[in-house]
Design an enzyme around this catalytic site. Sequence first.
Site, PDB file in Angstrom:
ATOM      1  N   ARG A  42      -8.981  -9.538  -2.125  1.00 35.78           N
ATOM      2  CA  ARG A  42      -8.262  -8.820  -3.196  1.00 35.78           C
ATOM      3  C   ARG A  42      -8.178  -9.664  -4.467  1.00 35.78           C
ATOM      4  NH1 ARG A  42      -8.744  -5.617   0.217  1.00 35.78           N
ATOM      5  NH2 ARG A  42      -7.369  -3.910   0.772  1.00 35.78           N
TER       6      ARG A  42
ATOM      7  N   SER B 185      -1.006  -0.812  -0.502  1.00 36.10           N
ATOM      8  CA  SER B 185      -0.373  -2.040  -0.006  1.00 36.10           C
ATOM      9  C   SER B 185       0.322  -2.739  -1.169  1.00 36.10           C
ATOM     10  CB  SER B 185      -1.425  -2.995   0.555  1.00 36.10           C
ATOM     11  OG  SER B 185      -2.132  -2.393   1.597  1.00 36.10           O
TER      12      SER B 185
ATOM     13  N   GLU C 104       0.341  -7.658  -4.122  1.00 38.06           N
ATOM     14  CA  GLU C 104      -1.051  -7.284  -4.378  1.00 38.06           C
ATOM     15  C   GLU C 104      -1.082  -6.433  -5.644  1.00 38.06           C
ATOM     16  OE1 GLU C 104      -4.267  -4.619  -3.940  1.00 38.06           O
ATOM     17  OE2 GLU C 104      -3.381  -4.386  -1.949  1.00 38.06           O
TER      18      GLU C 104
HETATM   19  N1  EPU Z   1       1.099  -2.986  11.369  1.00 40.69           N
HETATM   20  C1  EPU Z   1       2.417  -3.064  11.708  1.00 40.69           C
HETATM   21  N2  EPU Z   1       3.291  -2.179  11.159  1.00 40.69           N
HETATM   22  C2  EPU Z   1       2.902  -1.215  10.288  1.00 40.69           C
HETATM   23  C3  EPU Z   1       1.532  -1.101   9.971  1.00 40.69           C
HETATM   24  C4  EPU Z   1       0.644  -2.013  10.508  1.00 40.69           C
HETATM   25  O1  EPU Z   1       2.840  -3.896  12.494  1.00 40.69           O
HETATM   26  O2  EPU Z   1       3.777  -0.481   9.791  1.00 40.69           O
HETATM   27  C5  EPU Z   1       0.159  -4.015  11.892  1.00 40.69           C
HETATM   28  C6  EPU Z   1      -0.657  -3.576  13.072  1.00 40.69           C
HETATM   29  O3  EPU Z   1      -0.753  -4.664  13.929  1.00 40.69           O
HETATM   30  C7  EPU Z   1      -2.029  -3.308  12.482  1.00 40.69           C
HETATM   31  C8  EPU Z   1      -2.081  -4.329  11.363  1.00 40.69           C
HETATM   32  O4  EPU Z   1      -0.734  -4.411  10.888  1.00 40.69           O
HETATM   33  O5  EPU Z   1      -3.034  -3.501  13.408  1.00 40.69           O
HETATM   34  C9  EPU Z   1      -3.005  -3.971  10.223  1.00 40.69           C
HETATM   35  O6  EPU Z   1      -2.603  -2.700   9.692  1.00 40.69           O
HETATM   36  P1  EPU Z   1      -3.644  -1.762   8.908  1.00 40.69           P
HETATM   37  O7  EPU Z   1      -4.873  -1.580   9.689  1.00 40.69           O
HETATM   38  O8  EPU Z   1      -2.906  -0.544   8.476  1.00 40.69           O
HETATM   39  O9  EPU Z   1      -4.068  -2.643   7.650  1.00 40.69           O
HETATM   40  P2  EPU Z   1      -3.272  -3.608   6.663  1.00 40.69           P
HETATM   41  O10 EPU Z   1      -3.685  -4.996   6.938  1.00 40.69           O
HETATM   42  O11 EPU Z   1      -1.814  -3.315   6.624  1.00 40.69           O
HETATM   43  C10 EPU Z   1      -5.227  -3.605   4.915  1.00 40.69           C
HETATM   44  C11 EPU Z   1      -5.382  -3.371   3.443  1.00 40.69           C
HETATM   45  C12 EPU Z   1      -5.394  -1.861   3.161  1.00 40.69           C
HETATM   46  C13 EPU Z   1      -6.553  -1.233   3.907  1.00 40.69           C
HETATM   47  C14 EPU Z   1      -6.374  -1.506   5.419  1.00 40.69           C
HETATM   48  C15 EPU Z   1      -7.564  -1.046   6.224  1.00 40.69           C
HETATM   49  C16 EPU Z   1      -4.394  -5.306   2.358  1.00 40.69           C
HETATM   50  C17 EPU Z   1      -3.244  -5.837   1.560  1.00 40.69           C
HETATM   51  N3  EPU Z   1      -4.311  -4.023   2.713  1.00 40.69           N
HETATM   52  O12 EPU Z   1      -3.929  -3.134   5.270  1.00 40.69           O
HETATM   53  O13 EPU Z   1      -5.647  -1.702   1.768  1.00 40.69           O
HETATM   54  O14 EPU Z   1      -6.606   0.158   3.695  1.00 40.69           O
HETATM   55  O15 EPU Z   1      -6.259  -2.959   5.626  1.00 40.69           O
HETATM   56  O16 EPU Z   1      -8.644  -1.893   6.002  1.00 40.69           O
HETATM   57  O17 EPU Z   1      -5.339  -6.038   2.633  1.00 40.69           O
HETATM   58  C18 EPU Z   1      -4.535  -1.525  -0.326  1.00 40.69           C
HETATM   59  O18 EPU Z   1      -5.041  -2.615  -0.619  1.00 40.69           O
HETATM   60  O19 EPU Z   1      -3.800  -0.899  -1.140  1.00 40.69           O
HETATM   61  C19 EPU Z   1      -4.766  -0.970   0.995  1.00 40.69           C
HETATM   62  C20 EPU Z   1      -4.168   0.144   1.403  1.00 40.69           C
END
Ligand code: EPU
Length: 344
Positions: free
Chosen positions: A168, A243, A339
């Site tokens: 990012r 995010s 972010e």
């Molecule tokens: N999780 C929780 N609680 C929650 C949601 C998620 O514990 O409420 C944990 C779970 O263990 C899950 C892990 O977090 O496996 C990862 O969650 P998720 O796959 O939803 O992805 P993220 O890391 O929260 C990132 C990006 C998103 C992108 C998704 C999918 C960043 C800051 N965010 O989110 O990007 O869509 O991966 O690749 O890197 C954005 O940048 O605006 C964005 C939405």
Amino acid sequence: MSQKTGIQKEVTLTHLNTLRLHSVAPVFINITSESQLRDLDKNGFFNDQLPFVLGGGSNILLSDRLSVPVLKMSISGVEIIEDDDKSVLIKAGAGENWHELVAYAVKKGLGGIENLALIPGTVGAAPIQNIGAYGVEIENLFSSLEVYDLKSKTFRSFNTEECKFGYRDSIFKRELKGQMVVTSVTLRLTKVNHVIHDSYFALKEYLNQYKIQNPGIEDIYHAVIAIRQSKLPDPAEIGNAGSFFKNPVIEKKQYDELRSQWEKIPGYPDGTGWVKVPAAWLIEKAGWKGLRLGNVGTYESQALVIVNHGGATGKEVLDFSKKIQQAVSELFGIDLIPEVNIIQ
Ligand code: EPU
């Protein structure tokens, strides 16, 4: 509005930012061509202060009244500028909608971009923060971009290496912050032998559930759309900027220490002694998932997304985000970094 320069005064930005924050730009210009940028510069418009460049407004937190002029990027056009047996170079104007570009490419059978479906925002903003989702970042398909350089007053181009992409992150968020106005982005997409990225956990789970073996680019595209729609709030329905924080990257030593206390803490080692931890998990464990204070809250199915339940100000959102940072810091000793770009 001044006919010659397109300068507008006292423009309300509520519908130009996906958090739906009320904000006023004292000076606002809709940019529809490269030459308009040069003309403004010739007239001395950028001499006193650098403008704020607005794309789709999907990754920003605005204050009630901005102190700098706003350039809304609306340069349009999508063109295939090179075409060989295996791949194409596709060039898109900075003001094009990102998801529409993804949809157009997938429909034409062009691969590499499908994991990035439904990300809100414009093409020009995408490389600035190296947008990423489901195992792909724009740098993986990036070829070059063109900018108007406000310092040297020239048009320039940047290749992948020069953009210094990170998680990012890019040179445009650091050393060159605010100095470059992206006018177009060129991507390399595959025509044959598409590389399928289906190893992201949520994606695998979806493909298994629907018994999709050997997925093609269209399968991935539809899967990503379905997953995003199930987890992330639609900005058209509820104000949000995706995010709010980056996923923190911590030293393995700190991760191991945390793990002795929090057995289930997820972590993704990067192979160089650092571990990326999902901020959403930390926020949830700190008790902030789905929580609401006044007009602001975290989304019920994704704790990393801060939502405007209606009528929130930029300050309210910022104060709320600081409370989350404090709670996570107290519990885990980890500092969450926004972010979202905070614009004063
Ligand atoms: N999780 C929780 N609680 C929650 C949601 C998620 O514990 O409420 C944990 C779970 O263990 C899950 C892990 O977090 O496996 C990862 O969650 P998720 O796959 O939803 O992805 P993220 O890391 O929260 C990132 C990006 C998103 C992108 C998704 C999918 C960043 C800051 N965010 O989110 O990007 O869509 O991966 O690749 O890197 C954005 O940048 O605006 C964005 C939405």
